[in-house]
Design a protein around this motif. Structure first.
Motif, PDB file in Angstrom:
ATOM      1  N   PHE A 145       4.373  -6.635  -3.147  1.00  0.00           N
ATOM      2  CA  PHE A 145       4.709  -5.688  -4.215  1.00  0.00           C
ATOM      3  C   PHE A 145       5.904  -4.838  -3.801  1.00  0.00           C
ATOM      4  O   PHE A 145       6.858  -4.650  -4.578  1.00  0.00           O
ATOM      5  CB  PHE A 145       3.493  -4.807  -4.500  1.00  0.00           C
ATOM      6  CG  PHE A 145       3.772  -3.613  -5.372  1.00  0.00           C
ATOM      7  CD1 PHE A 145       3.967  -3.760  -6.742  1.00  0.00           C
ATOM      8  CD2 PHE A 145       3.831  -2.338  -4.825  1.00  0.00           C
ATOM      9  CE1 PHE A 145       4.213  -2.649  -7.547  1.00  0.00           C
ATOM     10  CE2 PHE A 145       4.076  -1.230  -5.614  1.00  0.00           C
ATOM     11  CZ  PHE A 145       4.271  -1.387  -6.986  1.00  0.00           C
ATOM     12  N   TYR A 146       5.896  -4.320  -2.559  1.00  0.00           N
ATOM     13  CA  TYR A 146       7.024  -3.522  -2.071  1.00  0.00           C
ATOM     14  C   TYR A 146       8.307  -4.354  -2.043  1.00  0.00           C
ATOM     15  O   TYR A 146       9.388  -3.868  -2.405  1.00  0.00           O
ATOM     16  CB  TYR A 146       6.728  -2.996  -0.672  1.00  0.00           C
ATOM     17  CG  TYR A 146       5.794  -1.816  -0.621  1.00  0.00           C
ATOM     18  CD1 TYR A 146       5.964  -0.730  -1.476  1.00  0.00           C
ATOM     19  CD2 TYR A 146       4.748  -1.764   0.288  1.00  0.00           C
ATOM     20  CE1 TYR A 146       5.127   0.364  -1.430  1.00  0.00           C
ATOM     21  CE2 TYR A 146       3.901  -0.673   0.353  1.00  0.00           C
ATOM     22  CZ  TYR A 146       4.090   0.383  -0.521  1.00  0.00           C
ATOM     23  OH  TYR A 146       3.254   1.468  -0.464  1.00  0.00           O
ATOM     24  N   ARG A 147       8.197  -5.607  -1.622  1.00  0.00           N
ATOM     25  CA  ARG A 147       9.383  -6.479  -1.564  1.00  0.00           C
ATOM     26  C   ARG A 147       9.956  -6.700  -2.961  1.00  0.00           C
ATOM     27  O   ARG A 147      11.179  -6.640  -3.159  1.00  0.00           O
ATOM     28  CB  ARG A 147       9.016  -7.806  -0.907  1.00  0.00           C
ATOM     29  CG  ARG A 147      10.192  -8.760  -0.736  1.00  0.00           C
ATOM     30  CD  ARG A 147       9.815  -9.976   0.096  1.00  0.00           C
ATOM     31  NE  ARG A 147       9.677  -9.609   1.509  1.00  0.00           N
ATOM     32  CZ  ARG A 147       8.514  -9.521   2.146  1.00  0.00           C
ATOM     33  NH1 ARG A 147       7.380  -9.750   1.500  1.00  0.00           N
ATOM     34  NH2 ARG A 147       8.473  -9.186   3.415  1.00  0.00           N
ATOM     35  N   ASP A 148       9.076  -6.928  -3.938  1.00  0.00           N
ATOM     36  CA  ASP A 148       9.538  -7.119  -5.324  1.00  0.00           C
ATOM     37  C   ASP A 148      10.223  -5.860  -5.849  1.00  0.00           C
ATOM     38  O   ASP A 148      11.235  -5.937  -6.569  1.00  0.00           O
ATOM     39  CB  ASP A 148       8.361  -7.484  -6.225  1.00  0.00           C
ATOM     40  CG  ASP A 148       7.831  -8.892  -5.960  1.00  0.00           C
ATOM     41  OD1 ASP A 148       8.546  -9.676  -5.307  1.00  0.00           O
ATOM     42  OD2 ASP A 148       6.698  -9.186  -6.388  1.00  0.00           O
ATOM     43  N   GLU A 149       9.669  -4.693  -5.514  1.00  0.00           N
ATOM     44  CA  GLU A 149      10.259  -3.427  -5.946  1.00  0.00           C
ATOM     45  C   GLU A 149      11.669  -3.267  -5.376  1.00  0.00           C
ATOM     46  O   GLU A 149      12.600  -2.862  -6.085  1.00  0.00           O
ATOM     47  CB  GLU A 149       9.372  -2.259  -5.505  1.00  0.00           C
ATOM     48  CG  GLU A 149       8.111  -2.084  -6.309  1.00  0.00           C
ATOM     49  CD  GLU A 149       8.377  -1.471  -7.673  1.00  0.00           C
ATOM     50  OE1 GLU A 149       9.227  -0.575  -7.761  1.00  0.00           O
ATOM     51  OE2 GLU A 149       7.722  -1.888  -8.646  1.00  0.00           O
ATOM     52  N   MET A 150      11.817  -3.576  -4.088  1.00  0.00           N
ATOM     53  CA  MET A 150      13.128  -3.451  -3.463  1.00  0.00           C
ATOM     54  C   MET A 150      14.127  -4.439  -4.053  1.00  0.00           C
ATOM     55  O   MET A 150      15.269  -4.088  -4.341  1.00  0.00           O
ATOM     56  CB  MET A 150      13.009  -3.636  -1.948  1.00  0.00           C
ATOM     57  CG  MET A 150      12.370  -2.450  -1.243  1.00  0.00           C
ATOM     58  SD  MET A 150      12.336  -2.630   0.575  1.00  0.00           S
ATOM     59  CE  MET A 150      14.091  -2.612   0.968  1.00  0.00           C
ATOM     60  N   ALA A 210      10.880   0.892   0.727  1.00  0.00           N
ATOM     61  CA  ALA A 210      10.304   0.975  -0.610  1.00  0.00           C
ATOM     62  C   ALA A 210       9.388   2.186  -0.750  1.00  0.00           C
ATOM     63  O   ALA A 210       9.095   2.623  -1.863  1.00  0.00           O
ATOM     64  CB  ALA A 210       9.524  -0.296  -0.930  1.00  0.00           C
ATOM     65  N   LYS A 211       8.961   2.741   0.381  1.00  0.00           N
ATOM     66  CA  LYS A 211       8.071   3.908   0.353  1.00  0.00           C
ATOM     67  C   LYS A 211       8.858   5.219   0.304  1.00  0.00           C
ATOM     68  O   LYS A 211       8.288   6.266   0.041  1.00  0.00           O
ATOM     69  CB  LYS A 211       7.165   3.907   1.590  1.00  0.00           C
ATOM     70  CG  LYS A 211       6.330   2.645   1.738  1.00  0.00           C
ATOM     71  CD  LYS A 211       5.539   2.660   3.032  1.00  0.00           C
ATOM     72  CE  LYS A 211       4.767   1.355   3.231  1.00  0.00           C
ATOM     73  NZ  LYS A 211       4.012   1.346   4.498  1.00  0.00           N
ATOM     74  N   LYS A 212      10.146   5.158   0.566  1.00  0.00           N
ATOM     75  CA  LYS A 212      10.978   6.348   0.654  1.00  0.00           C
ATOM     76  C   LYS A 212      11.702   6.601  -0.674  1.00  0.00           C
ATOM     77  O   LYS A 212      11.801   5.723  -1.509  1.00  0.00           O
ATOM     78  CB  LYS A 212      12.000   6.192   1.785  1.00  0.00           C
ATOM     79  CG  LYS A 212      11.401   5.694   3.107  1.00  0.00           C
ATOM     80  CD  LYS A 212      10.257   6.555   3.612  1.00  0.00           C
ATOM     81  CE  LYS A 212       9.685   5.997   4.918  1.00  0.00           C
ATOM     82  NZ  LYS A 212       8.512   6.780   5.380  1.00  0.00           N
ATOM     83  N   PRO A 213      12.240   7.808  -0.870  1.00  0.00           N
ATOM     84  CA  PRO A 213      13.022   8.066  -2.082  1.00  0.00           C
ATOM     85  C   PRO A 213      14.159   7.051  -2.234  1.00  0.00           C
ATOM     86  O   PRO A 213      14.733   6.599  -1.231  1.00  0.00           O
ATOM     87  CB  PRO A 213      13.565   9.481  -1.852  1.00  0.00           C
ATOM     88  CG  PRO A 213      12.552  10.125  -0.953  1.00  0.00           C
ATOM     89  CD  PRO A 213      12.097   9.025  -0.036  1.00  0.00           C
ATOM     90  N   PRO A 214      14.511   6.677  -3.471  1.00  0.00           N
ATOM     91  CA  PRO A 214      15.519   5.633  -3.693  1.00  0.00           C
ATOM     92  C   PRO A 214      16.844   5.898  -2.991  1.00  0.00           C
ATOM     93  O   PRO A 214      17.513   4.958  -2.554  1.00  0.00           O
ATOM     94  CB  PRO A 214      15.693   5.641  -5.216  1.00  0.00           C
ATOM     95  CG  PRO A 214      14.407   6.181  -5.742  1.00  0.00           C
ATOM     96  CD  PRO A 214      13.930   7.182  -4.730  1.00  0.00           C
ATOM     97  N   GLU A 215      17.247   7.174  -2.887  1.00  0.00           N
ATOM     98  CA  GLU A 215      18.532   7.473  -2.260  1.00  0.00           C
ATOM     99  C   GLU A 215      18.551   7.116  -0.776  1.00  0.00           C
ATOM    100  O   GLU A 215      19.617   6.935  -0.188  1.00  0.00           O
ATOM    101  CB  GLU A 215      18.905   8.944  -2.458  1.00  0.00           C
ATOM    102  CG  GLU A 215      17.916   9.940  -1.886  1.00  0.00           C
ATOM    103  CD  GLU A 215      16.904  10.420  -2.906  1.00  0.00           C
ATOM    104  OE1 GLU A 215      16.502  11.602  -2.829  1.00  0.00           O
ATOM    105  OE2 GLU A 215      16.514   9.618  -3.783  1.00  0.00           O
ATOM    106  N   CYS A 216      17.359   7.000  -0.158  1.00  0.00           N
ATOM    107  CA  CYS A 216      17.300   6.614   1.256  1.00  0.00           C
ATOM    108  C   CYS A 216      17.632   5.134   1.425  1.00  0.00           C
ATOM    109  O   CYS A 216      18.393   4.758   2.324  1.00  0.00           O
ATOM    110  CB  CYS A 216      15.916   6.919   1.824  1.00  0.00           C
ATOM    111  SG  CYS A 216      15.508   8.680   1.896  1.00  0.00           S
ATOM    112  N   MET A 217      17.067   4.279   0.572  1.00  0.00           N
ATOM    113  CA  MET A 217      17.389   2.858   0.653  1.00  0.00           C
ATOM    114  C   MET A 217      18.858   2.617   0.344  1.00  0.00           C
ATOM    115  O   MET A 217      19.518   1.791   0.998  1.00  0.00           O
ATOM    116  CB  MET A 217      16.525   2.031  -0.291  1.00  0.00           C
ATOM    117  CG  MET A 217      16.742   0.525  -0.107  1.00  0.00           C
ATOM    118  SD  MET A 217      15.833  -0.523  -1.270  1.00  0.00           S
ATOM    119  CE  MET A 217      16.818  -0.302  -2.754  1.00  0.00           C
TER     120      MET A 217
END
Length: 243
Positions: free
Chosen positions: A133-138, A186-193
């Motif tokens: 699920f995290y991979r799909d989100e990323m 994927a667990k961090k705020p989007p601006e971190c990725m």
């Protein structure tokens, strides 16, 4: 990549991993989650210069280690109802339900992270579903971010993938232009990725973390330091990262 010879130096009560590399400048790092100290130095650096580089930064090293020691950590994952999980910086409570068909993971607006599985599903398999699920989100997020940043920077990676990484938020193989991003992002705020993505893409323009690298970051993402500090301040994964 430059070859490195590793050694351990002990200064006072601190063990320092010393890497002799084909580089021009000395780089000191204190790494999560336990504050391991790493010093990268040019190949012919003297023992005296190494000791001096560490001694001059002892106060800073101890502060970084103290910060890591006091940093919040996620508990060991048991994948049970009420357990806390994160998605894009938001905290969710896990709700495990009986699957009526296909196994699914869904983030709900009520703050629940619903995991629909068979009652007999093992913890490991529940974790595999969650990581998928995290991979799909990323990947969904990167579909827009990657082309936009490649166009802005005037470069193109041959491949970009995600995986579990124990000590790095991202990595870049410059020779084959392959980038990896840590699934934990994927667990961090989007601006971190987005910050890590840009960081790794800029390595295709400049291999080292030198002044040119920092200048490129400043030019294309002026608030990158704030994003970096935010990422480093957030709860660490439950794994005991080792190198």
């Amino acid at each position: 990549m430059p070859k490195a010879d590793k050694d351990i130096a002990r200064i006072g009560e601190i063990d320092v991993e010393v890497n002799r590399r084909d580089i021009k400048n000395i780089h000191l790092s204190v790494l999560p989650p336990n504050g391991r100290v790493r010093l990268s130095v040019p190949t012919k650096t003297s023992e005296q210069a190494i000791r001096l580089a560490i001694v001059n930064k002892l106060a800073w090293i101890k502060k970084q280690q103290a910060d890591f020691a006091g940093q919040e950590r996620q508990s060991v994952r048991e994948m049970v109802n009420g357990e806390c999980h994160y998605l894009w910086g938001r905290k969710y409570r896990l709700k495990v339900t009986d699957a009526k068909g296909k196994y699914v993971v869904q983030a709900k607006v009520n703050g629940k992270l619903e995991l629909a599985v068979a009652e007999s599903t093992s913890i490991d398999n529940k974790l595999k579903l969650l990581n998928r699920f995290y991979r799909d989100e990323m990947q969904h997020s990167l579909v827009k971010l990657l082309p936009a940043w490649q166009k802005k920077l005037g470069i193109e990676a041959n491949s970009l993938n995600t995986k579990k990484m124990k000590t790095k938020w991202g990595s870049c193989n410059i020779q084959v232009k392959r980038i990896w991003l840590n699934l934990e992002l994927a667990k961090k705020p989007p601006e971190c990725m987005e910050y890590i993505l840009v960081h790794e893409l800029i390595h295709l323009l400049e291999r080292h973390h030198n002044q040119r690298f920092r200048s490129l970051m400043d030019k294309h993402m002026p608030n990158w330091r704030e994003r970096r500090d935010l990422l480093n301040s957030l709860p660490l994964a439950y794994e005991d990262w080792s190198y």
